[in-house]
Write an enzyme that holds these catalytic residues in place. Structure first.
Site, PDB file in Angstrom:
ATOM      1  N   LYS A   1       0.829  -1.231  -0.034  1.00  0.00           N
ATOM      2  CA  LYS A   1      -0.072   0.079  -0.014  1.00  0.00           C
ATOM      3  C   LYS A   1       1.007   1.242  -0.148  1.00  0.00           C
ATOM      4  CE  LYS A   1      -4.079   1.726   0.297  1.00  0.00           C
ATOM      5  NZ  LYS A   1      -5.164   1.722  -0.706  1.00  0.00           N
TER       6      LYS A   1
ATOM      7  N   ALA B   1     -11.066  -0.203  -6.148  1.00  0.00           N
ATOM      8  CA  ALA B   1      -9.837  -0.508  -5.286  1.00  0.00           C
ATOM      9  C   ALA B   1      -9.744   0.349  -3.978  1.00  0.00           C
ATOM     10  CB  ALA B   1      -8.527  -0.440  -5.888  1.00  0.00           C
ATOM     11  N   SER B   2      -9.343  -0.236  -2.983  1.00  0.00           N
ATOM     12  CA  SER B   2      -9.130   0.393  -1.582  1.00  0.00           C
ATOM     13  C   SER B   2     -10.704   0.939  -1.018  1.00  0.00           C
ATOM     14  CB  SER B   2      -8.270   1.497  -1.654  1.00  0.00           C
ATOM     15  OG  SER B   2      -7.734   2.156  -0.661  1.00  0.00           O
ATOM     16  N   GLY B   3     -10.807   2.221  -1.209  1.00  0.00           N
ATOM     17  CA  GLY B   3     -12.170   2.622  -0.580  1.00  0.00           C
ATOM     18  C   GLY B   3     -13.149   2.112  -1.745  1.00  0.00           C
TER      19      GLY B   3
END
Length: 604
Positions: free
Chosen positions: A185, A387-389
């Protein structure tokens, strides 16, 4: 004292305002009668002209007839192809591609739709004055690819040029402290927080580049009937001209547009002196499914879009830094609740095209998806990136559908803590801090955090990461140990995400609708219409660029900062910084953490 009447300036202003209102109404009325017709000639050809951004969703305003039509969205292109396949007046499609700005997943979705269209027995011709790899990947679906002689044809492989910005931020007087979990990350975080990528992030970029390149090679080999090894060999030759592409059978014909029109006359039964009857995508989207010959659907699915950076509140707003509107959690929650409460809605298609967000916005939306799922199926359809949030808002859905080249996962968290002391000096601001509490000024940006403050912040960030993993495991019905293995902030592409259990099926809208029917207990052949549940802005709201709960224009500090950025001469360079606009705006508003933003790949 004598009574005074309205001032001349007020009367003038009111008069101008009234005149403007009457003018707007008049133009709208005229547009209603003189606007472009949706009628379609017999023996017509649907012209799909694709250039610039390929939007997932464009909010209607009511001013389209006044200031020109809104861009055709991906869903409207897909609907046009479905209608054109059934429409007896449409004989085929001409695909014109130039300067298309989109991700690989949308390319795959459009290509699949073109292939499906050809099952009707109608033709598809692709014409382009220049092609790069992404555009060529779309044109592959055509029966015939045509380019002018000596036209640019980029077929030399894929690359991504990624810059690091801490040095640039330092020139603006901004120093950053960077924190992250897990080890992969993230690309975007390391672009802001480090002057070079760590080895795990380099590994992730390299492997994802390999995945996309192999998909590209597979597609070329399949559609052009070549061996994969031969395609790779041609890529490594690095040629850049259409003449070479024609020699290698990568395209079918070298011809000018007028010669393409001659071919279309033949295909549509026209005489040499007759005009080809084209219908544009803008006009054809006004044609109803019923008019095209498709029976009216008996079931309704709600369609809701999450597009861009997801933040708490209403999102959007004016941006003095040159772009990057945000997606607010409030309108998404409103749409989800409305769709959940609507008895006619059998399932919800939640279309996500988002690299993440900041603050609590993503969790607010995730919670609403979880609540909606308890009452009816919620199917997430992922576009270029979720992706991610973007994954956070998706993971509690009933099921998730993604394209093989959708960037997803990135279950991780990072924070960038800026210290603005140097910026204050450049602005000649004498900043004085008053506080109660030993650490009250730790993250307000006036100074760097101490080692103890940084450790405390890091520990709390780690706790947030563990919560992300735990929620993802629960939403996907996986053991936390297993989820830890596939998390670590790593971005996966859809084909691998399917293997890891992060998504349920590969495909686009059709696959999501099929899953929705299955989860709603509808037969596979049930007819479904998608009804958009997003709010339409009114004419006055658009004219004033202000919602009923708008908090107003950027504050003075934000505007001054924007002018400083402009004065430094680095404005153009900053436009290349991923999400610098919302980052800068949020920093000036007091936001310090950006825990769920992932880089949007740009292999080209």
């Amino acid at each position: 004292p004598p009574r005074r009447g309205p001032s001349p300036s007020l009367l003038f202003a009111l008069g101008c305002g009234g005149f403007l209102a009457l003018a707007v109404v008049g133009v709208l009325v005229m547009a209603a009668f003189t606007g472009e017709s949706s009628s379609v000639d017999d023996q017509a050809v649907l012209k799909m002209k694709l250039s610039g951004p390929l939007h997932e969703y464009v909010q209607e305003t009511g001013l389209e007839d006044l200031f020109g039509p809104a861009p055709v969205t991906l869903a409207q292109h897909l609907s046009n192809l479905k209608k054109a396949a059934a429409d007896k007046r449409i004989k085929g499609v001409v695909l014109e591609v130039q300067g298309l700005q989109t991700g690989w997943a949308k390319i795959e979705e459009l290509r699949d739709a073109l292939v499906e269209f050809k099952k009707s027995g109608k033709f598809v011709i692709a014409y382009a004055e220049m092609l790069d790899e992404k555009e060529y990947a779309l044109a592959l679906a055509a029966d015939e690819i045509v380019m002018p002689k000596d036209a640019p044809f980029e077929f030399n492989g894929l690359a991504s040029d990624l810059s690091h910005y801490p040095g640039l931020l330092e020139k603006l007087g901004i120093e950053v402290q960077y924190f992250r979990y897990g080890k992969y990350k993230s690309v975007s975080g390391e672009q802001f927080g480090r002057k070079a990528f760590t080895e795990p992030v380099k590994e992730m970029i390299e492997e994802n580049l390999t995945v996309v390149f192999e998909h590209f090679v597979d597609a070329v080999a399949h559609y052009r009937k070549l061996e994969k090894e031969q395609v790779v060999k041609l890529v490594d030759e690095g040629h850049l001209k259409a003449d070479w592409a024609h020699e290698q059978k990568l395209i079918d014909k070298l011809a000018y547009w007028d010669e393409v029109e001659d071919e279309l006359r033949t295909k549509t039964g026209k005489k040499p002196d007759e005009k080809v009857k084209f219908v544009t995508s803008v006009r054809y989207r006004k044609v109803s499914s019923r008019e095209a010959g498709i029976p009216e659907a008996k079931n309704t699915f709600a369609l809701i879009y999450a597009q861009g950076l997801i933040v708490a509140g209403k999102g959007g707003g004016n941006d003095p830094f040159g772009g990057g509107d945000t997606q607010g959690s409030t309108p998404l929650i409103t749409a989800l609740r409305k769709a959940t409460e609507d008895k006619d809605v059998k399932a919800i298609i939640f279309r996500v095209d988002s690299p993440g967000g900041a603050g609590l916005g993503c969790d607010y939306v995730r919670r609403e998806v979880e609540k909606a799922k308890a009452k009816k199926p919620v199917i997430v359809s992922m576009a270029d990136v979720a992706a991610s949030g973007g994954y956070w808002v998706s993971m509690d859905a009933t099921a998730i559908v993604a394209q093989p080249t959708t960037a997803t996962g990135s279950i991780g968290i990072f924070a960038v803590i800026p210290s603005l002391g140097g910026l204050y000096e450049k602005l000649a601001l004498n900043d004085e801090t008053f506080k109660r509490g030993a650490h009250a000024d730790a993250i307000i940006g006036a100074r760097k955090m101490s080692d103890d403050e940084a450790k405390l912040f890091d520990d709390e960030l780690h706790a947030s990461y563990l919560r992300f993993v735990s929620l993802a495991a629960k939403g996907r019905n996986l053991a936390e140990e297993k989820m830890q293995e596939v998390a670590q902030g790593r971005t996966w592409y859809g084909s691998k995400a399917l293997e890891l259990g992060l998504v349920d099926k590969l495909g686009g809208f059709p696959a999501a609708i099929a899953l929705g029917k299955e989860k709603a207990g509808l037969p596979a052949d049930a007819t479904v219409k998608l009804e958009l549940f997003q709010k339409k802005r009114g004419v006055l709201e658009e004219l004033l660029d202000k919602d009923d709960d708008d908090e107003g224009s950027p504050d003075m500090g934000t505007r001054i900062f924007a002018q400083v950025v402009k004065a430094t001469g680095v404005s153009e360079a900053l436009r290349r910084v991923p999400y610098f606009a919302p980052f800068a705006r949020a920093v000036m508003a007091g936001e310090t953490t950006f825990p769920m933003v992932e880089w949007r790949e740009d292999f080209h």
